[in-house]
Structure formats: structure tokens, C-alpha cells
Design a protein around this motif. Structure first.
Motif, PDB file in Angstrom:
ATOM      1  N   ASP A 158      -5.417  -3.983  -5.815  1.00 57.68           N
ATOM      2  CA  ASP A 158      -4.096  -4.210  -6.409  1.00 57.68           C
ATOM      3  C   ASP A 158      -3.321  -2.908  -6.609  1.00 57.68           C
ATOM      4  OD1 ASP A 158      -5.724  -3.217  -8.404  1.00 57.68           O
ATOM      5  OD2 ASP A 158      -5.074  -4.647  -9.941  1.00 57.68           O
ATOM      6  N   ASN A 159      -3.638  -1.887  -5.849  1.00 59.48           N
ATOM      7  CA  ASN A 159      -2.899  -0.622  -5.990  1.00 59.48           C
ATOM      8  C   ASN A 159      -1.406  -0.796  -5.731  1.00 59.48           C
ATOM      9  OD1 ASN A 159      -4.852   1.124  -6.892  1.00 59.48           O
ATOM     10  ND2 ASN A 159      -5.260   2.057  -4.901  1.00 59.48           N
ATOM     11  N   HIS A 160      -1.043  -1.760  -4.884  1.00 60.27           N
ATOM     12  CA  HIS A 160       0.386  -1.978  -4.641  1.00 60.27           C
ATOM     13  C   HIS A 160       1.094  -2.396  -5.926  1.00 60.27           C
ATOM     14  CE1 HIS A 160      -1.460  -5.939  -4.272  1.00 60.27           C
ATOM     15  NE2 HIS A 160      -0.266  -6.476  -4.452  1.00 60.27           N
ATOM     16  N   ARG A 161       0.434  -3.188  -6.770  1.00 58.99           N
ATOM     17  CA  ARG A 161       1.031  -3.582  -8.042  1.00 58.99           C
ATOM     18  C   ARG A 161       0.988  -2.431  -9.049  1.00 58.99           C
ATOM     19  NH1 ARG A 161      -0.742  -9.770  -9.705  1.00 58.99           N
ATOM     20  NH2 ARG A 161       0.409 -10.837  -8.036  1.00 58.99           N
ATOM     21  N   ARG A 162      -0.137  -1.747  -9.101  1.00 53.15           N
ATOM     22  CA  ARG A 162      -0.333  -0.699 -10.098  1.00 53.15           C
ATOM     23  C   ARG A 162       0.724   0.395  -9.963  1.00 53.15           C
ATOM     24  NH1 ARG A 162      -5.424   1.893  -9.434  1.00 53.15           N
ATOM     25  NH2 ARG A 162      -5.953   1.978 -11.651  1.00 53.15           N
ATOM     26  N   PHE A 163       1.093   0.721  -8.712  1.00 54.11           N
ATOM     27  CA  PHE A 163       2.040   1.818  -8.528  1.00 54.11           C
ATOM     28  C   PHE A 163       3.464   1.335  -8.270  1.00 54.11           C
ATOM     29  CE2 PHE A 163      -2.176   3.589  -7.698  1.00 54.11           C
ATOM     30  CZ  PHE A 163      -2.189   4.510  -8.738  1.00 54.11           C
TER      31      PHE A 163
ATOM     32  N   LEU B 118       0.260   2.865   2.089  1.00 56.81           N
ATOM     33  CA  LEU B 118       0.487   1.767   3.040  1.00 56.81           C
ATOM     34  C   LEU B 118      -0.272   0.518   2.602  1.00 56.81           C
ATOM     35  CD1 LEU B 118       0.208   3.693   6.428  1.00 56.81           C
ATOM     36  CD2 LEU B 118       2.294   2.948   5.275  1.00 56.81           C
ATOM     37  N   PHE B 119       0.413  -0.631   2.685  1.00 53.64           N
ATOM     38  CA  PHE B 119      -0.170  -1.898   2.252  1.00 53.64           C
ATOM     39  C   PHE B 119       0.228  -3.005   3.225  1.00 53.64           C
ATOM     40  CE2 PHE B 119       0.585   0.694  -1.526  1.00 53.64           C
ATOM     41  CZ  PHE B 119      -0.679   0.705  -2.096  1.00 53.64           C
ATOM     42  N   PRO B 120      -0.521  -4.122   3.235  1.00 57.06           N
ATOM     43  CA  PRO B 120      -0.143  -5.254   4.090  1.00 57.06           C
ATOM     44  C   PRO B 120       1.260  -5.740   3.763  1.00 57.06           C
ATOM     45  CG  PRO B 120      -2.383  -5.533   3.268  1.00 57.06           C
ATOM     46  CD  PRO B 120      -1.804  -4.358   2.535  1.00 57.06           C
ATOM     47  N   PRO B 121       1.985  -6.231   4.759  1.00 55.22           N
ATOM     48  CA  PRO B 121       3.409  -6.560   4.564  1.00 55.22           C
ATOM     49  C   PRO B 121       3.655  -7.688   3.576  1.00 55.22           C
ATOM     50  CG  PRO B 121       2.628  -7.346   6.706  1.00 55.22           C
ATOM     51  CD  PRO B 121       1.546  -6.479   6.153  1.00 55.22           C
ATOM     52  N   TRP B 122       2.678  -8.595   3.421  1.00 52.88           N
ATOM     53  CA  TRP B 122       2.929  -9.741   2.536  1.00 52.88           C
ATOM     54  C   TRP B 122       3.067  -9.324   1.066  1.00 52.88           C
ATOM     55  CZ3 TRP B 122      -1.259  -9.579   5.951  1.00 52.88           C
ATOM     56  CH2 TRP B 122      -2.476  -9.154   5.414  1.00 52.88           C
ATOM     57  N   HIS B 123       2.639  -8.122   0.719  1.00 56.25           N
ATOM     58  CA  HIS B 123       2.801  -7.674  -0.662  1.00 56.25           C
ATOM     59  C   HIS B 123       4.256  -7.367  -1.001  1.00 56.25           C
ATOM     60  CE1 HIS B 123      -1.399  -7.767  -1.466  1.00 56.25           C
ATOM     61  NE2 HIS B 123      -1.727  -6.753  -0.694  1.00 56.25           N
ATOM     62  N   PHE B 124       5.114  -7.227   0.007  1.00 59.80           N
ATOM     63  CA  PHE B 124       6.522  -6.973  -0.280  1.00 59.80           C
ATOM     64  C   PHE B 124       7.112  -8.092  -1.146  1.00 59.80           C
ATOM     65  CE2 PHE B 124      11.046  -7.544   0.794  1.00 59.80           C
ATOM     66  CZ  PHE B 124      11.550  -6.315   0.414  1.00 59.80           C
TER      67      PHE B 124
ATOM     68  N   ALA C  17      15.907  -4.557   1.578  1.00 55.84           N
ATOM     69  CA  ALA C  17      15.040  -3.398   1.348  1.00 55.84           C
ATOM     70  C   ALA C  17      13.884  -3.337   2.338  1.00 55.84           C
ATOM     71  CB  ALA C  17      14.488  -3.409  -0.077  1.00 55.84           C
ATOM     72  N   TRP C  18      13.691  -4.401   3.092  1.00 54.09           N
ATOM     73  CA  TRP C  18      12.658  -4.433   4.135  1.00 54.09           C
ATOM     74  C   TRP C  18      13.301  -3.951   5.447  1.00 54.09           C
ATOM     75  CZ3 TRP C  18       7.652  -4.377   4.200  1.00 54.09           C
ATOM     76  CH2 TRP C  18       6.939  -4.749   5.354  1.00 54.09           C
ATOM     77  N   GLY C  19      12.529  -3.884   6.498  1.00 55.73           N
ATOM     78  CA  GLY C  19      13.071  -3.566   7.816  1.00 55.73           C
ATOM     79  C   GLY C  19      12.973  -2.095   8.139  1.00 55.73           C
ATOM     80  N   ILE C  20      13.476  -1.749   9.327  1.00 56.12           N
ATOM     81  CA  ILE C  20      13.341  -0.380   9.820  1.00 56.12           C
ATOM     82  C   ILE C  20      14.099   0.609   8.946  1.00 56.12           C
ATOM     83  CG2 ILE C  20      15.330  -0.518  11.384  1.00 56.12           C
ATOM     84  CD1 ILE C  20      13.609   1.116  13.397  1.00 56.12           C
TER      85      ILE C  20
ATOM     86  N   GLY D 253       5.132  -2.511  10.774  1.00 55.99           N
ATOM     87  CA  GLY D 253       4.611  -3.788  10.303  1.00 55.99           C
ATOM     88  C   GLY D 253       3.947  -3.737   8.954  1.00 55.99           C
ATOM     89  N   GLN D 254       3.816  -2.571   8.349  1.00 54.76           N
ATOM     90  CA  GLN D 254       3.200  -2.449   7.040  1.00 54.76           C
ATOM     91  C   GLN D 254       4.252  -2.113   5.982  1.00 54.76           C
ATOM     92  OE1 GLN D 254       0.130   0.529   8.508  1.00 54.76           O
ATOM     93  NE2 GLN D 254      -1.176  -0.742   7.209  1.00 54.76           N
TER      94      GLN D 254
END
Length: 486
Positions: free
Chosen positions: A111-116, A178-184, A193-196, A203-204
């Protein structure tokens, strides 16, 4: 100016690397310059326990629906004003033993994506009025852990508050969050805020890219590194973006915290010393040789390593050059941890030559100070180095740095060539080719200079006299903050 500094760690409360030293020293330098500075930190146990008199300020709902708190206290200073510090009160996310980023198996927490993300989210909430008693004018986020702060600032409603500027500092581009895209979907940021041109990276989900895209100003921790990361060799896949943002990108060289790293006042040294008064350094060397079981020989050049043990840090070059180092009468004292094969290899070399090689795995702040106090040469042969504080500590303590000429190493160490020695500019030893031969030639130059005591002492005096105070860096950051507000 009211400035909120945002980082995942801060010395002396929590330190895993140089980020903590910078995060601890810069706010104090800004306070000394008369600025109104506060810091925001995750509620890791060491931070929670180290912030005194913390009071509940507010509650907030995370983007994924949890209720967490915000507390404000102070980090006591030995001299000067205490540092005001917010910490995020979220035990389910932060109250874990050991390393703040990894579990007991040295795997990143799932859950580092949430923590940070929460660290950046809270920064934006403070900027937009979460604490009604204090509103920053600029949010300064450090490294990927805090990199979403500029993104949240860009897309969060201001609720009538003035615009807040954002500055993002890259301490090491190689670590990008870097995290899997579904966490966005958990971040509560708009689709734009997504995209190139947003947080998407091949893809991440990239936290680092969030800071690089959305910050008003970007800094790195040395001018040379700011140029290097705009190249394909050092850009870690982000060089195109960095070239596009070159107009707001600059490098500000780190300083050295004189309250912590000063051989004349360092309480962690068995004997103190200063430029021109080096008897204490000789006694530090003798004491360390005795402590580590090295042969008591004042004339043996003592090479030290204080580093993560990785190939990026060039430690395989040190390992490969160890026979030559020992054959020329040198000693090696190493402190660090990292890749298992390097740990095992250095430990085997210490077992084979206990009077000449000492290896301490792990990290000890006190031992690090004693190593710099005793050392003759500090080895920093990194493949790349955004700034590097190790060589700067070596300079301050008269342990001449031997470095690969990249990044901040190139900005802080002047090779002991004849012409630079004649001008009084030489402070260490540099090599350009990141290979065994380049390292070996620099090693031979170090031994050659050591056999000429008068020249050695002249270079050592120049190294110890090199200015590296945080006041100059703080002034540069203040200029950057003004640009971010403009």
C-alpha cells in the motif's frame, strides 16, 4: 515567506539516506534566514515519538475514504528556534516497525501508493486551509514520496485561498515511485491528470512524474545533475519531459549541516580537530584502528566507505581494487548494507585480512562520524550521484574524496592535478571512466600523494576549507520559491 517542506524522513528523527539530512538541514537554514517554515511528515513511529508537544489540528478524509488526523508539534533544536512539524496521524498506514518503505523481507509495502499519496494530499489540504491558523505560500516537495503534492495542488479547489506555489526537488531520479495503473483510481485526481502529460509512464502510475509535470519549479541537488538528467544516459526515461521543462529546472548544491558535521564540535568523535590543528584527527585514526581491529599504523592510508552497497554506488569497483589497495599498504573500513552478494564479498575479504579490512553491515550514525574523523580517503566511485553528501562530509573532516566525476561529485571535488595543486584548488581525486582502470589510476594517485606529506597536507587543508554552508543554498531556494509564486 511561509514555506511548507514535505518529505518522508528527516534527520535526526528518521534517516535511511541523504534525503533525511537535507530535509533536516534546509528548514533550519531557512529559519535562520528569517523565514516562516514548517515541515510535513508521515506519522512513522520515529517521527511520531520525536515531535514534541504534538496537538491535534484537524481531521481529513483520504481520497479512498479513510479518516485520518493531522497533528502539529515541534522538533527541538540544540540552538536556534524549534522547527514546527506537522505529522499525519494514520496508524494503519504508518505504524509499522523497521524500514519505513519495506517489510521484513525487504519488499515494498503493497500500500505504498496510499501511504505516500496521502503525504502529497495532506500538503495540498494544508495549503488550502486545513490548518486555519497557518497558510503556506509555497509547498516544497522532496523526492517521489512527496511528488504528488504539486499534482494535488494543481487540481484541488482553493476554497477562496490565494494560489500556492509548488517546488519539487529530485534527490535521485532512479527511484520514481512506480505503481500499477489501477491505483490511479484511488487518488481522487481527475482523468486529465492521467496520460502522457500526467502521471502515466509506460502504462504505469509514476509519482515522480507527477512532481515533474505539475510543479511550478523543479530543482535537483547539484547543477551538474540537473544537466545530466536531461540526457538519455541519465534521464531514466524522463529526459524528454525534463528537456521540455528545462526552463523551470535548475540545480542547487546541497550544503553541510554545521551543527551536525563539524569536526571541531562533533560530540560523536573521540577527539575533535580543526583545520591546522589535526592532532585530534591522528588520535581519531588510532582509536578507530583499535576499535575495528585494524593494525595500529599511523602511516597506513585509511580508506573509508559509508554507503549503500550497490553497483550504482560503484562498490564493485572498490571490491575489484581491494588487492591493489592492500598491496600498497592501505587499510579499508566499510559501513553499509545493500546487495547480498556485495555484503558477502566484503565480509569474506574482512575475514581473510582482519588487520587490514573492517566491514560493518548496517548503519550507525555514530560510527559514520568516527569513520570520517579517522579516514584519510573517502571512496565515492558512484556510477551516478545527484549530489552526494558523503564526499562533502569527507571534505569537511579531511578525509579526501576519491570520486567518479559525475553529478554533485563533479561539482564538489577538484582533482589533485599538478596545476590545481599549484593553484590551491585541489581537494581530492577524480576519475572519468567508470571502470576498473579508471578507479585504479585514481587509487594510485591517492597513494602517490600520500607519500608526499607536505602536498598531502596542502590538499587536505584546501578540502577542509571548502565552503559548504546551507546559508548559500537556502538563499538559492528562496529565489526559486519567489519564481514559483510569480
Amino acid at each position: 515567506m511561509k514555506v511548507l517542506q514535505v518529505s518522508a524522513e528527516l534527520f535526526p528523527l528518521l534517516k535511511t539516506g541523504g534525503l533525511a539530512d537535507v530535509a533536516g538541514a534546509l528548514p533550519r537554514a531557512l529559519l535562520a534566514a528569517g523565514q516562516d517554515v514548517r515541515v510535513l511528515l508521515p506519522g512513522f513511529p520515529a517521527i511520531r515519538d520525536g515531535v514534541a508537544d504534538a496537538l491535534h489540528v484537524a481531521e481529513m478524509q483520504t481520497p479512498w475514504g479513510e479518516r485520518v488526523g493531522l497533528r502539529l508539534g515541534r522538533i527541538r533544536a540544540e540552538s536556534g528556534p524549534d522547527l514546527q512539524a506537522y505529522w499525519i496521524d494514520a496508524p494503519r498506514l504508518y505504524d509499522r516497525p523497521g524500514n519505513p518503505y519495506e517489510d521484513a523481507q525487504r519488499q515494498p509495502y503493497a500500500d505504498n501508493h496510499r501511504r505516500f499519496a496521502l503525504l502529497g494530499f495532506a500538503a495540498a489540504r494544508i495549503a488550502h486551509g486545513l490548518d486555519p491558523a497557518w497558510h503556506p505560500q509555497v509547498v516544497h516537495a522532496h523526492d517521489w514520496h512527496a511528488a504528488l503534492a504539486p499534482a494535488y495542488l494543481a487540481f484541488s479547489p482553493r476554497r477562496g485561498h490565494p494560489r500556492v506555489g509548488s517546488v519539487f526537488t529530485v534527490h535521485n531520479l532512479a527511484y520514481q515511485g512506480l505503481f500499477p495503473p489501477w491505483h490511479f483510481a484511488e487518488l481522487d485526481l481527475p482523468d486529465v491528470a492521467w496520460g502522457i502529460d500526467g502521471l502515466e509512464y509506460h502504462g504505469q502510475l509514476s509519482f515522480m512524474k507527477g512532481g515533474l509535470v505539475f510543479a511550478d519549479r523543479i530543482t535537483t541537488v547539484s547543477p551538474t545533475y540537473a544537466r545530466e538528467i536531461q540526457t538519455s544516459e541519465q534521464g531514466c526515461g524522463l529526459d524528454g519531459l525534463l528537456r521540455r521543462r528545462a526552463g523551470v529546472l535548475g540545480g542547487i548544491l546541497n550544503g553541510v549541516d554545521d551543527q551536525v558535521w563539524n569536526p571541531a564540535t562533533d560530540a560523536l568523535l573521540p577527539h575533535r580537530f580543526a583545520p591546522g590543528q589535526l592532532d585530534g584527527k591522528a588520535r581519531c585514526k588510532a582509536a578507530l584502528q583499535a576499535e575495528l581491529g585494524l593494525v595500529q599504523n599511523a602511516g597506513a592510508p585509511l580508506f573509508i566507505v559509508v554507503s549503500r552497497l550497490t553497483e550504482q554506488k560503484g562498490l564493485h569497483l572498490v571490491l575489484g581494487g581491494l588487492d591493489a589497495l592492500l598491496a600498497q599498504g592501505g587499510q579499508l573500513a566499510l559501513l553499509g548494507s545493500g546487495d547480498a552478494w556485495l555484503e558477502q564479498s566484503f565480509r569474506a575479504r574482512a575475514a581473510a585480512a582482519p588487520g587490514a579490512v573492517s566491514v560493518t553491515l548496517g548503519y550507525s550514525e555514530a560510527l559514520a562520524h568516527r569513520l570520517f574523523g579517522a579516514g584519510d580517503v573517502t571512496l565515492v566511485p558512484s556510477l551516478f550521484e545527484p549530489c552526494g553528501l558523503t564526499q562533502m562530509y569527507g571534505l569537511r573532516y579531511g578525509s579526501l574524496p576519491l570520486v567518479h566525476r559525475v553529478g554533485g561529485l563533479a561539482d564538489t571535488v577538484v582533482d589533485a592535478t599538478l596545476e590545481d595543486m599549484a593553484d590551491g584548488q585541489a581537494t581530492g581525486f577524480c576519475f572519468d571512466a567508470f571502470d576498473a582502470e579508471g578507479f585504479a589510476r585514481a587509487l594510485r594517485r591517492a597513494f602517490a600523494l600520500h607519500r608526499r606529506p607536505a602536498d598531502w597536507e596542502a590538499v587536505r587543508a584546501a578540502a577542509m576549507a571548502r565552503p559548504a554552508d546551507w546559508g548559500q543554498a537556502a538563499a538559492r531556494y528562496l529565489e526559486t520559491y519567489a519564481q514559483a509564486l510569480a
